[in-house]
Design a protein around this motif. Structure first.
Motif, short mmCIF file in Angstrom:
data_model
loop_
_atom_site.label_atom_id
_atom_site.label_comp_id
_atom_site.label_asym_id
_atom_site.label_seq_id
_atom_site.Cartn_x
_atom_site.Cartn_y
_atom_site.Cartn_z
N PRO A 81 0.22 6.38 -3.35
CA PRO A 81 -1.10 5.76 -3.25
C PRO A 81 -1.12 4.30 -3.69
CG PRO A 81 -1.23 7.87 -4.38
CD PRO A 81 0.21 7.56 -4.21
N TYR A 82 -0.33 3.97 -4.70
CA TYR A 82 -0.30 2.60 -5.21
C TYR A 82 0.42 1.66 -4.24
CZ TYR A 82 -1.69 5.32 -9.18
OH TYR A 82 -2.36 6.20 -9.97
N VAL A 83 1.48 2.14 -3.64
CA VAL A 83 2.21 1.32 -2.67
C VAL A 83 1.37 1.12 -1.41
CG1 VAL A 83 4.29 1.21 -1.22
CG2 VAL A 83 4.45 2.00 -3.58
N ILE A 84 0.67 2.15 -0.97
CA ILE A 84 -0.23 2.01 0.18
C ILE A 84 -1.34 1.02 -0.16
CG2 ILE A 84 -1.97 3.19 1.58
CD1 ILE A 84 -0.12 5.66 1.50
N GLY A 85 -1.86 1.09 -1.38
CA GLY A 85 -2.89 0.14 -1.80
C GLY A 85 -2.39 -1.29 -1.80
N LEU A 86 -1.20 -1.52 -2.30
CA LEU A 86 -0.62 -2.87 -2.28
C LEU A 86 -0.35 -3.34 -0.86
CD1 LEU A 86 1.82 -2.64 -5.32
CD2 LEU A 86 -0.33 -3.93 -5.18
N PHE A 87 0.15 -2.44 -0.01
CA PHE A 87 0.39 -2.76 1.40
C PHE A 87 -0.92 -3.18 2.07
CE2 PHE A 87 0.51 -1.22 5.83
CZ PHE A 87 1.54 -2.00 6.33
N ARG A 88 -1.98 -2.42 1.81
CA ARG A 88 -3.29 -2.70 2.39
C ARG A 88 -3.80 -4.07 1.93
NH1 ARG A 88 -7.60 -2.68 -0.26
NH2 ARG A 88 -6.84 -1.27 -1.87
N ILE A 89 -3.63 -4.39 0.66
CA ILE A 89 -4.10 -5.66 0.13
C ILE A 89 -3.36 -6.83 0.78
CG2 ILE A 89 -4.10 -7.09 -1.96
CD1 ILE A 89 -4.72 -4.44 -3.51
N VAL A 90 -2.05 -6.74 0.85
CA VAL A 90 -1.26 -7.83 1.45
C VAL A 90 -1.57 -7.98 2.93
CG1 VAL A 90 1.09 -8.56 2.03
CG2 VAL A 90 0.58 -7.69 -0.26
N LEU A 91 -1.63 -6.87 3.66
CA LEU A 91 -1.91 -6.92 5.09
C LEU A 91 -3.30 -7.49 5.36
CD1 LEU A 91 -0.49 -6.05 7.77
CD2 LEU A 91 -1.85 -3.96 7.63
N GLY A 92 -4.29 -7.02 4.61
CA GLY A 92 -5.65 -7.53 4.78
C GLY A 92 -5.77 -9.00 4.44
N LEU A 131 -12.37 -6.70 4.89
CA LEU A 131 -12.71 -5.31 4.58
C LEU A 131 -11.49 -4.50 4.18
CD1 LEU A 131 -15.33 -4.55 7.39
CD2 LEU A 131 -15.78 -4.78 4.93
N VAL A 132 -10.40 -4.69 4.91
CA VAL A 132 -9.15 -3.99 4.57
C VAL A 132 -8.65 -4.46 3.22
CG1 VAL A 132 -6.73 -3.71 5.23
CG2 VAL A 132 -8.52 -3.44 6.95
N LEU A 133 -8.70 -5.74 2.96
CA LEU A 133 -8.29 -6.28 1.67
C LEU A 133 -9.04 -5.62 0.52
CD1 LEU A 133 -6.93 -8.47 -0.17
CD2 LEU A 133 -8.84 -9.95 0.42
N LEU A 134 -10.35 -5.48 0.67
CA LEU A 134 -11.18 -4.85 -0.36
C LEU A 134 -11.03 -3.32 -0.38
CD1 LEU A 134 -14.47 -6.88 0.11
CD2 LEU A 134 -12.80 -7.09 -1.75
N GLY A 135 -10.58 -2.77 0.71
CA GLY A 135 -10.51 -1.32 0.80
C GLY A 135 -11.89 -0.72 1.05
N LEU A 136 -12.71 -1.42 1.81
CA LEU A 136 -14.07 -0.99 2.11
C LEU A 136 -14.16 -0.68 3.61
CD1 LEU A 136 -16.99 -0.61 1.16
CD2 LEU A 136 -17.37 -3.03 1.64
N GLY A 137 -14.38 0.58 3.94
CA GLY A 137 -14.38 0.97 5.34
C GLY A 137 -13.02 0.74 5.97
N THR A 138 -11.99 1.05 5.20
CA THR A 138 -10.62 0.71 5.59
C THR A 138 -10.23 1.29 6.93
OG1 THR A 138 -9.99 0.60 3.27
CG2 THR A 138 -8.20 0.84 4.87
N ARG A 139 -10.48 2.56 7.14
CA ARG A 139 -10.02 3.20 8.38
C ARG A 139 -10.66 2.59 9.62
NH1 ARG A 139 -7.58 8.64 7.28
NH2 ARG A 139 -7.54 8.82 5.03
N VAL A 185 -5.05 3.40 9.40
CA VAL A 185 -6.05 4.31 9.96
C VAL A 185 -5.77 5.73 9.51
CG1 VAL A 185 -6.93 5.31 12.11
CG2 VAL A 185 -6.54 2.85 11.97
N PHE A 186 -4.50 6.09 9.39
CA PHE A 186 -4.13 7.46 9.04
C PHE A 186 -3.91 7.67 7.55
CE2 PHE A 186 -3.24 7.06 13.49
CZ PHE A 186 -3.77 8.24 14.00
N THR A 187 -3.52 6.65 6.81
CA THR A 187 -3.27 6.82 5.38
C THR A 187 -4.51 6.56 4.54
OG1 THR A 187 -2.57 4.53 5.07
CG2 THR A 187 -0.85 6.15 5.59
N GLY A 188 -5.44 5.78 5.04
CA GLY A 188 -6.60 5.40 4.25
C GLY A 188 -6.25 4.23 3.34
N SER A 189 -7.13 3.96 2.39
CA SER A 189 -7.01 2.75 1.58
C SER A 189 -6.00 2.84 0.45
CB SER A 189 -8.37 2.38 1.00
OG SER A 189 -8.84 3.39 0.15
N GLY A 190 -5.58 4.03 0.09
CA GLY A 190 -4.67 4.16 -1.05
C GLY A 190 -5.39 3.83 -2.33
N ALA A 191 -4.64 3.42 -3.33
CA ALA A 191 -5.23 3.07 -4.62
C ALA A 191 -5.86 1.68 -4.55
CB ALA A 191 -4.15 3.11 -5.70
#
Length: 151
Positions: free
Chosen positions: A10-21, A67-75, A119-125
């Motif tokens: 979850p933490y790695v997915i969260g970091l991936f989401r932050i960098v990508l966003g 939105l992806v950066l914040l993890g808000l409505g990520t999917r 889209v499939f993993t969600g926002s993570g941590a």
């Protein structure tokens, strides 16, 4: 070893989401506001408002990336971002050549598949989605996505 890696997922997915966003939002901001070198091919300028498809793509990049950066409505945001990058690849890049390495479409392909993964993993941590899910669960209502998906 595998259990330790799974617990960090979850933490790695969260970091991936932050960098990508962040990268996606900055790309949109550069195109819309001329910051950080401006839009590609404009010599540091911006894309004219309302021009198809560049201006609309830049708005999607800024909003969906934020939105992806914040993890808000990520999917949902990731689905829109992924689709916009698929469109960019097939409409702009693939006309030049078949392979991304030949047509300069590597970034579009990477963004497309990176967002499609979210889209499939969600926002993570670290995402607002997760915080809102906890609050909803604490209020006694069912939370649709309280915790990130683990393999």
């Amino acid at each position: 070893m595998s259990a330790r890696l799974d617990s960090a997922q979850p933490y790695v997915i969260g970091l991936f989401r932050i960098v990508l966003g962040l990268l996606f939002a900055v790309h949109g901001a550069a195109s819309l506001f001329g910051v950080l070198g401006g839009a590609a091919g404009t010599g540091g300028g911006t894309i004219a408002a309302g021009t198809w498809p560049g201006w609309y793509a830049a708005v999607i990049q800024l909003v969906a990336g934020g939105l992806v950066l914040l993890g808000l409505g990520t999917r949902g945001a990731a689905l829109i971002a992924s689709g916009s990058m698929a469109y960019a690849y097939f409409d702009v890049h693939q006309q030049a050549a078949l392979w991304p390495i030949q047509n300069g479409g590597e970034l579009s392909v990477l963004f497309c598949w990176g967002f499609f993964l979210l889209v499939f993993t969600g926002s993570g941590a670290f995402g607002v989605d997760r915080l809102l899910g906890r609050r909803t669960a604490a209020d006694g209502e069912p939370a649709a996505d309280r915790s990130p998906l683990a393999a």
